[in-house]
Design a protein around this motif. Structure first.
Motif, short mmCIF file in Angstrom:
data_model
loop_
_atom_site.label_atom_id
_atom_site.label_comp_id
_atom_site.label_asym_id
_atom_site.label_seq_id
_atom_site.Cartn_x
_atom_site.Cartn_y
_atom_site.Cartn_z
N GLY A 197 0.79 -1.23 0.00
CA GLY A 197 0.00 0.00 0.00
C GLY A 197 0.81 1.27 0.00
N ILE A 198 2.04 1.23 -0.57
CA ILE A 198 2.87 2.44 -0.63
C ILE A 198 2.30 3.36 -1.71
CG2 ILE A 198 5.18 3.36 -1.03
CD1 ILE A 198 4.98 1.58 1.45
N PRO A 199 1.88 4.58 -1.37
CA PRO A 199 1.31 5.48 -2.39
C PRO A 199 2.36 5.89 -3.42
CG PRO A 199 0.78 6.23 -0.16
CD PRO A 199 1.83 5.17 -0.02
N CYS A 200 2.00 5.85 -4.69
CA CYS A 200 2.88 6.25 -5.79
C CYS A 200 2.03 6.97 -6.83
CB CYS A 200 3.54 5.03 -6.44
SG CYS A 200 4.48 3.99 -5.32
N TYR A 226 23.90 2.30 1.79
CA TYR A 226 23.26 3.61 1.64
C TYR A 226 22.06 3.50 0.71
CZ TYR A 226 27.98 5.36 2.86
OH TYR A 226 29.18 5.61 3.45
N THR A 227 21.00 4.22 1.05
CA THR A 227 19.91 4.45 0.09
C THR A 227 19.44 5.89 0.26
OG1 THR A 227 18.04 3.86 1.54
CG2 THR A 227 19.11 2.06 0.34
N ARG A 228 18.85 6.41 -0.81
CA ARG A 228 18.21 7.73 -0.74
C ARG A 228 16.92 7.62 -1.53
NH1 ARG A 228 20.98 11.05 -4.11
NH2 ARG A 228 19.11 11.22 -5.38
N SER A 229 15.80 7.92 -0.86
CA SER A 229 14.49 7.80 -1.48
C SER A 229 13.89 9.18 -1.69
CB SER A 229 13.55 6.97 -0.59
OG SER A 229 14.08 5.68 -0.39
N GLU A 230 13.17 9.32 -2.80
CA GLU A 230 12.53 10.59 -3.15
C GLU A 230 11.02 10.46 -2.96
OE1 GLU A 230 15.09 12.45 -3.77
OE2 GLU A 230 16.43 10.78 -4.17
N PHE A 231 10.43 11.47 -2.33
CA PHE A 231 8.99 11.48 -2.08
C PHE A 231 8.41 12.84 -2.44
CE2 PHE A 231 10.62 8.30 0.87
CZ PHE A 231 9.67 7.29 0.85
N TYR A 269 4.30 10.35 -1.14
CA TYR A 269 4.19 9.46 -2.30
C TYR A 269 5.60 9.15 -2.80
CZ TYR A 269 -0.88 9.96 -2.95
OH TYR A 269 -2.25 9.91 -2.81
N LEU A 270 5.90 7.87 -2.95
CA LEU A 270 7.24 7.46 -3.38
C LEU A 270 7.46 7.74 -4.86
CD1 LEU A 270 9.93 5.93 -2.71
CD2 LEU A 270 8.76 3.87 -3.52
N LEU A 271 8.61 8.35 -5.19
CA LEU A 271 9.01 8.53 -6.57
C LEU A 271 10.02 7.47 -7.00
CD1 LEU A 271 9.50 12.42 -6.76
CD2 LEU A 271 7.49 11.07 -7.44
#
Length: 324
Positions: free
Chosen positions: A128-131, A271-276, A284-286
């Motif tokens: 259910g991750i909004p995208c 390492y990770t880098r997430s964009e929202f 909302y995940l990009l």
């Protein structure tokens, strides 16, 4: 005894020069009392060690060793600083896993999954991750502008499915612009993803394994001077990057929890880098980057500094975690 660390940089994609910059920063800040760092340039034509006088020495690919001065140098750990293929899409990870050499990035399957935007969205859908709403096209398929506009709306974003640093990305306002934007994306990949436009505050947030624990770094707010956070905005000063992000306490909690959940549920490491993008309080995940930029000005180092982690400590921790 000091550890031999290969810093792999370069790669096969348009992000080659960015990777060189990241790798040089890692080389600069690694603790010489603990590590012997070697810059290893990876190109389609050759893999080679570049010494401080810019002399080149070819690697032995069968076991990733370095013949040098009559000796054979073997590496205790690989520090992965390649953005794009083959360092971010799982190819180098699989190679090192076969050879049994520890490396600082996530494992090969997780790297391939997160690098492929389509597959990432499919893997996260059950949680259910909004995208954004998305539409997929492979090279050779017919382009139905009406069907695209009906599904994702206008404006929309056309992106190469497997690329980084905003290469192959266009913001499209009219149906008539779609074909040109799709052809531009095909220059980077034979798969294209078209996504609906999300109008809200954009943030980038790092999640790392630090001192054997998952740690979420402070989020960075992205304000682009251009129409979106494109290559110029990322690398040529056409944006403001504000760390910590000017978001509400609720937004900060939500994005922290979501980024950490994704990191853990996908089994990521390093390492990770997430964009929202926020729509109200909902992030909302990009996309997710598993080998993010590592220059002094890059987002993840900015966030680490805000969390009280120096570049020396950040890079040292990555090697320690890989060796663990």
């Amino acid at each position: 005894m000091k550890k031999n660390v290969a810093i792999i940089i370069g790669g096969y994609s348009s992000e080659y020069n960015i990777s060189i910059k990241s790798g040089n920063v890692v080389f600069k800040y690694l603790d010489r009392s603990k590590y012997n760092p070697y810059r290893i340039i990876i190109t389609k034509e050759k893999w080679y060690y570049l010494d401080e006088e810019n002399n080149e020495f070819l690697l032995e690919r069968s076991d990733f060793s370095l013949p040098l001065d009559g000796n054979k140098i073997k590496f205790d750990c690989v520090f992965n600083a390649i953005h794009g293929t083959p360092g971010e899409d799982g190819l180098m990870q699989a190679y090192f896993e076969l050879l049994g050499i520890p490396h600082t990035s996530c494992n090969h399957y997780e790297a391939a999954l997160t690098f492929n935007k389509r597959d990432l969205l499919s893997a996260l859908k059950p949680y259910g991750i909004p995208c954004a709403t998305s539409y997929f096209i492979n090279k050779g398929q017919s382009i139905d502008e009406d069907a695209i506009a009906e599904k994702v709306g206008l404006p929309c974003f056309v992106k190469a499915n497997r690329a980084g640093s905003s290469y192959g990305v266009s913001k499209v306002y009219k149906k008539e612009e779609l074909e040109t934007a799709i052809e531009n994306a095909f220059k980077e990949d034979h798969q294209v993803i078209i996504e609906s436009f999300l109008d809200g505050t954009e943030v980038s947030i790092g999640v790392i394994t630090y001192n054997n624990e998952v740690k979420v770094l402070p989020a960075t707010e992205i304000i682009s001077e251009n129409d979106f956070f494109d290559f110029e905005a990322k690398y040529m000063g056409k944006s403001q990057e504000i760390t910590p992000a000017r978001i509400s306490e609720t937004q900060a909690t939500n994005v922290k929890e979501r980024a950490e959940f994704i990191y853990k549920v996908l089994g990521l490491k390093g390492y990770t880098r997430s964009e929202f993008i926020f729509i109200g309080a909902e992030p909302y995940l990009l996309e997710i980057n598993t080998t993010p930029g590592l220059t002094e000005e890059s987002l993840l180092p900015q966030q680490a500094r805000e969390a009280g982690i120096s570049l020396e400590a950040l890079f040292d921790s990555a090697i320690e975690e890989a060796l663990r």
